[in-house]
Design a protein around this motif. Structure first.
Motif: not given
Length: 168
Positions: A67, A79-80, A110-116
């Motif tokens: 991460y 950045d996420p 990434a979507k499930e873990n709020k990453k961009e």
């Protein structure tokens, strides 16, 4: 094909795939992996960051996520994002386009873990590999020269990396 977290029972296979990957890198590029510490892989497994792709009950490919990657990505590390590392394919399964499957999985993860962002790097100078990553959906961001540090694996200490990114 199943993508699942690796287990401690997978460690010997993971290292066999790293060895096969290193041998393959040596045959197609100047830059190659120079070994990894068993403790590193154990930590990745414990933290659910070491992944495997299973086909027909066999491990066909492994990869790692993290991460953050501050030494390579520097200010962008804020950045996420998830960072993909050490993709190693079982030679019996080479040519199956696993990076495309990893990208599809990573987008959902990434979507499930709020990453961009989904990011990765590879040793610079391998145009064939760079083009493959672009075909898999990554944007090529260029070559990065990183400062010398003991915090990176040995293969980072002799050159530069090509950086890649997908905006999720």
């Amino acid at each position: 094909m199943i993508i699942a977290t690796s287990t401690f029972q997978d460690i010997d296979t993971i290292f066999q795939l790293y060895e096969a990957g290193t041998d393959y890198q040596k045959s197609v590029a100047e830059k190659h992996w120079k070994g990894f510490e068993r403790g590193l892989v154990e930590t990745e497994i414990r933290e659910n960051r070491q992944w495997k792709m299973i086909i027909g009950g066999e491990i066909a490919c492994v990869f790692v996520i993290t991460y953050n990657d501050p030494f390579i990505w520097q200010e962008k590390d804020r950045d996420p994002a998830i960072y993909i590392h050490r993709i190693a394919t079982n030679p019996q399964f080479r040519g199956n386009g696993f990076v495309k499957h990893i990208v599809a999985w990573a987008k959902q993860f990434a979507k499930e873990n709020k990453k961009e962002y989904i990011r990765m790097d590879t040793g610079s100078g391998n145009d064939k590999l760079n083009n493959y990553y672009i075909q898999c959906g990554f944007n090529y961001l260029g070559v990065f020269e990183y400062p010398a540090t003991d915090d990176l694996p040995e293969h980072y200490k002799d050159g530069s990396s090509s950086l890649f990114e997908i905006v999720v």
